[in-house]
Motif scaffolding. Structure first.
Motif, PDB file in Angstrom:
ATOM      1  N   LEU A  99     -20.241 -23.153   5.821  1.00 55.77           N
ATOM      2  CA  LEU A  99     -21.146 -23.345   6.939  1.00 55.77           C
ATOM      3  C   LEU A  99     -22.342 -24.198   6.521  1.00 55.77           C
ATOM      4  N   ASP A 106     -21.475 -27.807   6.412  1.00 53.15           N
ATOM      5  CA  ASP A 106     -21.520 -28.390   7.757  1.00 53.15           C
ATOM      6  C   ASP A 106     -22.953 -28.706   8.168  1.00 53.15           C
ATOM      7  N   ALA A 107     -23.863 -27.795   7.848  1.00 53.06           N
ATOM      8  CA  ALA A 107     -25.271 -28.003   8.213  1.00 53.06           C
ATOM      9  C   ALA A 107     -25.870 -29.211   7.509  1.00 53.06           C
ATOM     10  N   TYR A 162     -25.954 -31.366  14.355  1.00 52.62           N
ATOM     11  CA  TYR A 162     -25.378 -30.070  13.978  1.00 52.62           C
ATOM     12  C   TYR A 162     -26.379 -28.948  14.232  1.00 52.62           C
ATOM     13  N   TYR A 210     -25.069 -26.491  16.928  1.00 50.71           N
ATOM     14  CA  TYR A 210     -24.286 -25.453  16.264  1.00 50.71           C
ATOM     15  C   TYR A 210     -25.135 -24.466  15.463  1.00 50.71           C
ATOM     16  N   GLY A 211     -26.129 -24.967  14.751  1.00 52.26           N
ATOM     17  CA  GLY A 211     -26.752 -24.140  13.714  1.00 52.26           C
ATOM     18  C   GLY A 211     -28.124 -23.568  14.002  1.00 52.26           C
ATOM     19  N   SER A 263     -19.378 -33.516  17.547  1.00 45.86           N
ATOM     20  CA  SER A 263     -18.902 -32.896  16.312  1.00 45.86           C
ATOM     21  C   SER A 263     -17.496 -33.378  15.981  1.00 45.86           C
ATOM     22  N   LEU A 277     -15.374 -29.985  11.965  1.00 48.96           N
ATOM     23  CA  LEU A 277     -16.224 -28.895  11.501  1.00 48.96           C
ATOM     24  C   LEU A 277     -15.363 -27.685  11.138  1.00 48.96           C
ATOM     25  N   SER A 309     -18.305 -22.819  11.792  1.00 52.59           N
ATOM     26  CA  SER A 309     -19.254 -23.481  12.681  1.00 52.59           C
ATOM     27  C   SER A 309     -18.877 -23.279  14.141  1.00 52.59           C
ATOM     28  N   GLN A 319     -21.157 -21.506  16.954  1.00 54.05           N
ATOM     29  CA  GLN A 319     -21.505 -22.090  18.247  1.00 54.05           C
ATOM     30  C   GLN A 319     -21.270 -21.078  19.370  1.00 54.05           C
TER      31      GLN A 319
END
Length: 326
Positions: free
Chosen positions: A128, A131-132, A224, A228-229, A271, A274, A278, A282
């Motif tokens: 994760l 991804d961030a 992101y 998402y984050g 995106s 991912l 993630s 979301q």
């Protein structure tokens, strides 16, 4: 002897009663504190040994852009920190854990404290976290003038078209992320984005104009963090500030008979590739948005309970190379 037997039975019943009356949330907090601490240590080791994919790519991208634009060395060196335990996102997780451990009274309830510890645990998942890191990584990609491809995201032109987004310049992926700057209210009462420290070079070097909150909220592109984050990579106080700014701006617009569009009213398109973590994050973030988001998990507000605790304990595969874009 019969009297002694009765005393033992009484003590046993008393002990069972005390155990039964113990607060289960306290036990969960103790356990989760330890687990979250171990996860952050795991992430630190991953950053150090090169097993967090996008951290590896940040170093590769940074070296490429440094050769291409040596005058940006201070800014590039700052972005390289994101691939280490000295990066702002990693340090923020450590700071949040320390707050949870040392200042539990900061939280509105024991449940709010537990929710924060769970958020920290999930945010520190190496996959994760990789991804961030796509946001600062893709800022470096944009700094290369198209020589390096974006990672985990569509190209700027593709996502801009899909979202009907305004161009807020190089570094726009990091606008709204409290690890890199903050919203500041000007003398005219309007809030604009102010970069922290060395990141101010983004505006200075690339000539990005001042970004106002209401314009950005209405027309921002994908990032992101924002799509998402946000719930994972913000402390309760940072989320509270974002919610307060949104409420204040909405009321200001309404008082003038104007419509205000929230920056988080819908997820932006953009995106790509991912992790499943993630996507789960979301889903959780969407539930979070539909709750009463004006409340803080800190003592000034009430808890928003996190129901999703089942993130896999996994680490990213390492990528030692990258494909050159056109």
């Amino acid at each position: 002897m019969a009297g002694m037997h009765h005393v033992k039975i009484f003590l046993l019943i008393l002990t069972i009663g005390l155990v039964g009356c113990s607060d289960p949330i306290n036990e969960q907090i103790v356990q989760q504190t330890s687990i979250s601490e171990q996860r952050i240590e795991q992430l630190a080791n991953g950053l150090k040994n090169g097993s967090v994919r996008n951290a590896v790519l940040i170093n590769q991208y940074a070296e490429h852009v440094l050769q291409q634009k040596p005058n940006l060395a201070p800014l590039i060196e700052q972005f390289k920190k994101d691939a280490t335990v000295e990066g702002p996102m990693f340090l923020a997780l450590v700071d949040r854990l320390n707050t949870a451990k040392n200042q539990p009274n900061m939280f509105a309830s024991k449940q709010a404290l537990y929710d924060e510890l769970l958020n920290i645990y999930q945010a520190a998942d190496p996959t994760l976290f990789s991804d961030a890191l796509s946001d600062p990584l893709n800022v470096l990609a944009d700094m290369s003038d198209g020589q390096l491809p974006r990672i985990n995201a569509l190209s700027k032109s593709q996502s801009a078209k899909a979202n009907n987004a305004q161009d807020f310049g190089t570094g726009e992926q990091l606008i709204g992320n409290p690890n890199y700057g903050q919203w500041t209210t000007g003398s005219n009462g309007m809030s604009f984005w102010a970069w922290y420290g060395m990141y101010s070079m983004i505006g200075d070097v690339f000539g990005s104009r001042r970004t106002y909150y209401n314009d950005w909220g209405r027309s921002r592109n994908y990032s992101y963090y924002n799509d998402y984050g946000r719930k994972r990579y913000s402390s309760p106080s940072q989320l509270s500030k974002q919610n307060s700014l949104e409420t204040r701006t909405r009321k200001s617009f309404e008082s003038r008979g104007q419509k205000f569009t929230s920056a988080y009213s819908k997820n932006r398109t953009g995106s790509s590739s991912l992790s499943s973590q993630s996507r789960t994050a979301q889903t959780s973030a969407n539930k979070f948005k539909s709750a009463n988001s004006s409340k803080s998990s800190y003592a000034k507000g009430s808890s928003s309970s996190s129901k999703n605790a089942s993130f896999r304990n996994s680490s990213s595969s390492t990528s030692r190379g990258f494909k050159r874009g056109k």
